[in-house]
Design a protein around this motif. Structure first.
Motif, PDB file in Angstrom:
ATOM      1  N   UNK A 323       0.855  -1.186   0.000  1.00 24.73           N
ATOM      2  CA  UNK A 323       0.000   0.000   0.000  1.00 24.73           C
ATOM      3  C   UNK A 323       0.887   1.230   0.000  1.00 24.73           C
ATOM      4  N   UNK A 324       0.542   2.192  -0.841  1.00 25.93           N
ATOM      5  CA  UNK A 324       1.302   3.442  -0.916  1.00 25.93           C
ATOM      6  C   UNK A 324       0.400   4.559  -0.388  1.00 25.93           C
ATOM      7  N   UNK A 339       5.222   3.443   2.390  1.00 25.11           N
ATOM      8  CA  UNK A 339       4.900   2.125   1.878  1.00 25.11           C
ATOM      9  C   UNK A 339       4.583   1.192   3.048  1.00 25.11           C
ATOM     10  N   UNK A 340       3.440   0.538   2.963  1.00 24.51           N
ATOM     11  CA  UNK A 340       3.041  -0.447   3.963  1.00 24.51           C
ATOM     12  C   UNK A 340       3.228  -1.837   3.370  1.00 24.51           C
ATOM     13  N   UNK A 341       4.102  -2.601   4.002  1.00 24.17           N
ATOM     14  CA  UNK A 341       4.461  -3.914   3.464  1.00 24.17           C
ATOM     15  C   UNK A 341       4.094  -5.005   4.460  1.00 24.17           C
ATOM     16  N   UNK A 365      16.739   5.982   2.116  1.00 21.35           N
ATOM     17  CA  UNK A 365      15.918   4.919   1.574  1.00 21.35           C
ATOM     18  C   UNK A 365      14.461   5.346   1.551  1.00 21.35           C
ATOM     19  N   UNK A 366      13.667   4.569   0.835  1.00 16.54           N
ATOM     20  CA  UNK A 366      12.245   4.891   0.820  1.00 16.54           C
ATOM     21  C   UNK A 366      11.645   4.563   2.189  1.00 16.54           C
ATOM     22  N   UNK A 367      10.542   5.246   2.503  1.00 17.67           N
ATOM     23  CA  UNK A 367       9.942   5.117   3.825  1.00 17.67           C
ATOM     24  C   UNK A 367       8.998   3.934   3.821  1.00 17.67           C
ATOM     25  N   UNK A 368       9.341   2.951   4.644  1.00 18.88           N
ATOM     26  CA  UNK A 368       8.624   1.682   4.634  1.00 18.88           C
ATOM     27  C   UNK A 368       8.290   1.273   6.054  1.00 18.88           C
TER      28      UNK A 368
END
Length: 1317
Positions: A323-324, A339-341, A365-368
């Motif tokens: 999910x973004x 980002x929800x992983x 880095x991207x926010x996860x």
């Protein structure tokens, strides 16, 4: 100046088929986001239609998902222009145009928010004021995250029954709906093909808290009642909500200034979507949540979800979905993608939600957020208790009902558990507790709880033996875990990861510690906060702070032989894990990662070590519960029923749960209870469901309006004059903490004064001087109010207490324990307490909304009392009365006829009460002897042998009536807190020194009981029913509040005057939809034959009475005697008067209106406050002259509609004269009343919606004086209000208008006082 109505954009007025074309969005403001939403929604609609036209080979899941998104044919969203408010009081155009400002990395703009807030008594009503809305009033994703037909919730935490989860997530319009999961074993293969089985299995192997922890609401079938309701709600508010989306962000909002190429997110079964994701370093910094970040600044930094999309990636030949979230930082105006992983992919989040991101991000880095790092909290402003979260694993609907309803339960097991908690906690606090000490404490504890023993119907002796039987186990545990020097330290098992650890308690920091963590959206009451030394096998030891949860039941891991016991043990574990979060927030900079559970029944102690896998499941469950609570409070939709007859039959909410289900369109099939459901709700009709839903919504609207006070308590402001609380306070160093041993429980009383009060040292004591309104503690807090103490340095909810004394200069608060700051070394460290700046807020936990909801739902249960009231109140059946044929043999009627002090109106009113079979209504006009009538009515009912419940909304109204009964020698019981009860009748309260037998005897023999409407849940009333309930001030009491006392009586009498102040309602929307209509008003209009009017008044002289008679009462009022009609104020002639004062004070002129039109006495506005210095000084001059001429200060009152004018007049008038707003003068009177209307302006502004336009308030102001009414105001300005124009004309007819000039009122002196000379 009011805003100009927003122009309708071209895009918003296009036909539906035109919206499919791409258009260039506006580059600023609301329209930019509205067009984005419109285009995305249209694109999703095209995708839905394309999917539905595909060959039959398309998956059934895809078709079902698209079908749920698409609105039914013929439904067209409303035109945006319809949502814009019509501001009837605009003074001129005020275009809202962006003011372009410069930024370093992004383009920004400023604009004026468009959200009008409710006027207060400080507002100038002709001037539109603006405010950033609370977070939870933003756009809500109403068509939320449904699940497919037939999905069921597996038992949480049962590893042996867990099967792999099938992820069925599908993208819906802007993330409004996402199917979550199914545990159908037959579909496992489909999940594995999508690569989701790895996610699930990894979590299941680590935790009993499955993620996703539960299924949200059931599917919304097309055409169903719930589908239509949700769709209608969406269509009605979507445009308004989108317009408010940026209006509520006051400051700078970022524009898409990034030049980075957009990223394409291809979603299965949907069209290709493009979403811009800004990954610049400047934007990455805003969600840095490192531990070094300032705690206070962080807690208030929430992020707004603008868009939710779905992205697929291939990792190691597996298809991974994420999910973004596109987030907006409302402080900086910057946007960021999150980002929800893994498990977090299943989070139920939609546009308009508020989230809090917790974690550490390096900025490169991207926010996860995934199974290994970081957390996301949804709706962090909703503080959910840890107990609610833990219990929601078994049934979310039950947890939401627990949150929304205050149910009066008095059970023996619950009471025994509560008492055992207190005994154990007393032993913990004692340095060396002995059995003798514990037994003595048990005896004192039972004495303090005789009322609860009475409610449960248990004896003192049996309860004493039950409690004492458990003392040896408690003492052994306390001695074992406190003995640091002992040869053998107790070992506690913390599970497979940490193994056994030795535990030694070094300090009991607090018991029953109330903690709130806005960062995590949690709150809770911790049984005990311990400072321990934890050792391990390698000989190492560490100091830790941990929570201790004490359980008196039988559910332990060792006894987990059934689903019930296992579920209870899992809930206990979740509860402790949440308490570690609360303590880590409360004890700042402390690492709290462990906790203890002590099961008294088996003498077993378990260690809980917080594991990341457990925490994810629990936080996700907390997020879902917060969403459930929000949905229940906004669209009144509860989570689905559990559909388990075996569990539901034993649920305490069974009756209530089924009534709600029926009211919202449910049936026996959807409930899963079959005939049991029908047997519980067959008595309900369609109109009953409409009534319940309507009033349930009004209560929620009112609750939402008052929730602003909750958020202000969490985020204290610097303003001293918050009427709902007090800020900028310090401990009064001249008064030490005192201990009150006379009350039922020992209390510690602390005294606070203004921080900015002037102080001087006099005889080595600090003397505080309140020489200005800034140093005055004027607010809405009263003695007896429950309050929360917080510090402005960031410690929220430090302690709970009760106000025992409050004045303009100081406030005293009683606490159950000594005041201490979280984490302080010693509770006796008074220096730390004295250095803090404190805030006192009304405790919203004790608010009335849960009681109101419970009162309302009780009306629809299947029992005799509810059925009778339902017929009278909902169905509006006509009340029945006895014919009164045989009256000579009725001693009550004979008494009424023989009582010479009663007039004819009063006799008729008492007869109405005596003859009533269902109810009677008494219209008590001002000064008509309403209280005296009720006293004689009580005597007449007692002659008949009736039992009577006397009630009112306010303590003062109950006490006034009881004081009259006391003067007549009538015995009664007063139920309520000592602090809130009038000192003259406290002897009639049941104290903690009486035995259980004494209490039982008093309750059986005394036939009159007095209590407030919100105090009916008291244990003493648990088993009591009355013949008659008499409710005073019924015209000022909302309908849901009124229902509670009526449930306790066979018939009722409502006494009030709906021509005076209506119920106080904070929500404008609720008021417009009927919340301000009292039950008294509803029944009066439906059945006027039930009314007995008291028209003979004994307060006002004839001249004053004529005003309200002509304007309000239609000449129905009349004076009770010639003496009343001709009463005049007595004024001595001490010295010569100036000409204008001589006319004003003339005793023969009972009504005078001082016209200030020739004085240039214009109103003054500062922010929202409005006052009039010239009027204030005129009032001061008149009060000064009255005092000089021997009129006592207690006989003079000053009334004004505005709080700011009250403060100004108080600063000028130095005598003992009561100065209040109109609302606070309800029910009071004085010989002489001065009214300052304040409003005076040269502009031709209408005041139709102002406080002055409220005829109820004007009626109250006009009916307070007995002998003299002096009004001060501008005739020219006030004549713009129709009612006040009639008032001025009526006064003019009697020659009461006095127009004064500057010279006549000693211009130089007045202007000097006003700072103009």
């Amino acid at each position: 100046m009011g805003p100009r109505k927003r122009a309708v954009s071209a895009s918003s007025s296009r036909k539906p088929n035109q919206n499919l074309r791409q258009s260039q969005p506006a580059k600023f403001g609301i329209q930019h986001f509205f067009e984005r939403h419109s285009q995305a929604a249209a694109a999703a609609a095209v995708a839905s239609s394309d999917a539905s036209s595909e060959p039959a080979s398309s998956s059934a899941d895809s078709e079902a998902g698209c079908g749920q998104c698409a609105p039914p044919p013929g439904v067209v969203p409303p035109e945006p222009s319809a949502a814009a408010p019509q501001d009837a009081e605009e003074e001129g155009p005020s275009p809202i145009s962006p003011e372009v400002t410069k930024g370093v990395s992004v383009k920004r703009f400023r604009f004026s928010p468009r959200m009008l807030i409710k006027q207060s008594q400080d507002d100038g009503e002709d001037e539109v004021t603006w405010k950033i809305s609370p977070v939870n009033q933003r756009l809500r994703s109403l068509t939320t995250k449904t699940v497919q037909d037939g999905l069921s919730v597996p038992p949480i935490g049962l590893k042996q029954n867990i099967s792999s989860l099938r992820s069925c997530s599908q993208e819906k319009v802007l993330g409004y709906s996402r199917n979550t999961f199914s545990h159908d074993i037959s579909q496992r293969d489909g999940c594995e093909k999508n690569g989701d089985s790895n996610i699930v299995s990894a979590v299941e192997s680590q935790t009993t808290f499955r993620t996703p922890p539960s299924v949200s609401y059931g599917p919304l079938e097309l055409g169903s009642t719930e589908y239509r309701k949700v769709l209608a709600a969406l269509l009605n508010i979507s445009f308004n909500a989108l317009l408010e989306l940026l209006d509520q962000v006051e400051g700078e909002i970022a524009i898409d200034g990034s030049t980075e190429a957009p990223r394409k997110c291809v979603i299965e079964g949907q069209m290709e979507r493009t979403c811009k994701i800004n990954t610049s370093d400047e934007h990455k910094a805003f969600i840095n949540t490192s531990a070094e970040m300032d705690h206070n600044a962080y807690c208030s930094q929430n992020l707004l979800v603008l868009e939710v999309t779905e992205e697929h990636r291939s990792i190691d030949s597996s298809n991974v979905r994420e999910s973004v979230l596109r987030l907006l930082n409302e402080r900086s105006g910057e946007e960021q993608a999150l980002y929800l992983c893994d498990e977090w992919f299943y989070s139920l989040i939609g546009p308009g939600d508020t989230v809090n991101v917790i974690g550490e991000f390096d900025g490169h880095e991207r926010y996860t957020i995934d199974r290994n790092y970081n957390l996301i909290i949804v709706h962090p402003h909703i503080l959910v208790s840890g107990t609610r979260v833990a219990s929601s694993f078994s049934c979310p609907r039950r947890s939401v009902l627990d949150e929304r309803l205050k149910i009066n339960e008095h059970s023996t097991p619950a009471l025994i558990g509560t008492l055992l908690h207190q005994v154990f906690q007393a032993g913990l606090l004692k340095d060396s507790p002995t059995r003798a000490f514990m037994e003595e404490y048990v005896g004192a504890l039972l004495q303090q709880n005789v009322e609860s023993l009475y409610a449960c119907g248990v004896g003192e002796g049996d309860t004493y033996l039950t409690l004492v039987r458990e003392i040896p186990r408690m003492l052994n545990w306390i001695k074992l875990f406190r003995d640091e020097q002992g040869p053998k330290k107790p070992m506690v098992d913390f599970g497979q990861y940490d193994g056994e650890k030795s535990i030694a308690i070094t300090e009991v920091m607090d018991i029953e510690e109330m903690a709130q963590a806005p960062r995590y959206g949690l709150k809770g009451m911790i049984d005990a906060s311990l400072h321990i030394k934890m050792g391990s096998f390698d000989g190492g030891a560490s100091d830790k702070i941990i929570p201790l949860e004490f359980k008196t039941g039988k559910a332990t891991i060792g006894q987990a032989l059934s689903l019930y016991f296992l579920q209870a043990a899992i809930e206990h574990r979740a509860q402790v894990i949440l308490y570690t979060l609360l303590m880590s927030e409360r004890y700042q900079n402390r690492d709290v990662d462990s906790g203890l559970i002590y099961y008294l029944h088996t003498d077993q102690t378990l260690g809980i070590k917080v594991q990341r896998s457990d925490l994810i499941g629990i936080i996700m469950r907390r997020n879902e519960l917060a969403t459930d609570i929000l949905k229940a409070s906004t669209v009144q939709i509860l989570p689905p029923m559990l559909r388990s007859p075996s569990i539901c039959k034993s649920c305490r909410h069974l009756n209530i749960c089924t009534v709600y289900h029926k009211a919202h369109g449910g049936d026996s099939h959807s409930s899963g209870l079959d005939e049991l459901f029908n047997s519980l709700v067959d008595h309900l009709t369609i109109s009953h469901g409409d009534f319940l839903r309507h009033w349930d919504r009004l209560i929620d609207l009112e609750s939402k309006a008052s929730s602003v006070a909750k958020r202000e308590a969490l985020h204290p402001s610097d303003s001293m004059h918050d009427r709902n609380g007090l800020s900028s306070l310090v401990l009064d160093v001249s008064k030490k903490c005192s201990v009150d041993d006379l009350s039922k429980n020992r209390r510690y009383i602390y005294h606070f004064v203004c921080n900015n009060a002037h102080s001087e040292v006099k005889n080595k004591a600090v003397v505080y001087l309140a020489s200005s309104p800034a140093n005055s503690l004027d607010c809405n807090l009263r003695c007896g109010d429950y309050v929360v103490l917080s510090t402005e340095s960031g410690y929220n909810s430090v302690a709970n207490g009760v106000i025992v004394d409050i004045s303009h200069f100081n406030v005293s608060v009683a606490l159950a324990r000594r005041l201490r700051l979280p984490g302080s070394i010693s509770s006796s460290d008074e220096n730390n307490l004295a250095n803090e700046i404190w805030r006192i807020d009304k405790d919203e936990v004790s608010s009335s909304y849960a009681v109101m909801r419970f009162n309302l739902i009780q009306l629809f249960l299947q029992n005799q009392e509810s059925s009778h009231l339902r017929k009278m109140i909902v169905d509006l059946e006509a009340p029945m009365f006895d014919s009164g044929g045989i009256v000579s043999q009725d001693p009550a009627i004979s008494y009424v006829r023989s009582e010479v002090t009663l007039n004819d109106d009063q006799r008729r009113a008492i007869h109405k009460m005596l003859y009533a079979k269902d109810y009677a209504l008494i219209l008590g006009m001002p000064g008509t002897g309403k209280t005296s009538t009720l006293v004689h009515a009580v005597k007449a009912l007692l002659i008949r042998g009736a039992s009577i419940l006397l009630t009112s909304y306010t303590n003062s109204a109950v006490d006034n009536l009881l004081l009259k009964l006391k003067a007549k020698g009538i015995d009664f019981i007063r139920i309520g807190r000592q602090e809130a009860v009038h000192c003259g009748i406290r002897e009639h309260c049941l104290s903690g020194k009486q035995s259980l037998e004494d209490v039982r005897r008093r309750m059986e023999h005394v036939r009159v009981v007095g209590v407030t409407c919100l105090g009916i849940n008291h244990p003493l009333l648990a088993k009591r029913k009355f013949d008659v309930c008499i409710m005073d001030e019924a015209g000022q009491t909302t309908l849901p509040v009124s229902l509670g006392p009526l449930m306790l009586a066979k018939k009722f009498v409502l006494v009030g005057d709906h021509y005076q102040l209506p119920p106080l309602v904070q929500s404008t929307e609720a008021e417009e939809n009927g919340m301000g209509i009292s039950l008294f008003c509803r029944l009066s209009e439906a059945h006027p034959q039930a009314i007995a009017a008291l028209q003979c008044q004994y307060r006002m002289c004839a001249g004053i009475m004529e005003l309200s008679n002509a304007l309000i009462y239609g000449n129905r009022l009349r004076c009770g005697s010639p003496d009343i009609a001709n009463a005049k104020i007595k004024i001595s002639s001490a010295e010569p008067l100036t000409s204008w004062l001589k006319e004003v004070l003339d005793p023969d002129r009972s009504v005078i209106f001082i016209n200030t039109d020739e004085l240039s006495a214009f109103e003054v506005k500062a922010q929202k406050a409005i006052n009039n210095p010239i009027e204030a000084n005129i009032v001061s001059e008149i009060v000064e002259e009255l005092i000089k001429r021997d009129v006592a200060g207690d006989d003079i009152g000053v009334i004004t509609p505005y709080n700011a004018q009250v403060d100004l007049i108080r600063s000028i008038v130095g005598t003992n004269v009561e100065i209040h707003t109109i609302d606070k003068y309800q029910g009071r009177d004085k010989d002489c009343i001065l009214v300052s209307f304040v409003r005076s302006s040269e502009q031709s502004t209408r005041f139709g919606t102002s406080l002055l336009g409220d005829w109820h308030r004007i009626n109250v102001a006009l009916t307070r004086p007995k002998k003299k009414l002096i009004m001060v105001g501008s005739c020219r300005t006030l004549s713009r209000i129709p009612l006040l124009k009639l008032l001025i004309e009526k006064v003019s007819e009697g020659g009461g208008i006095l127009t004064v000039s500057d010279r006549e009122i000693r211009r130089m002196k007045l202007l000097k006082r006003c700072g103009r000379g």
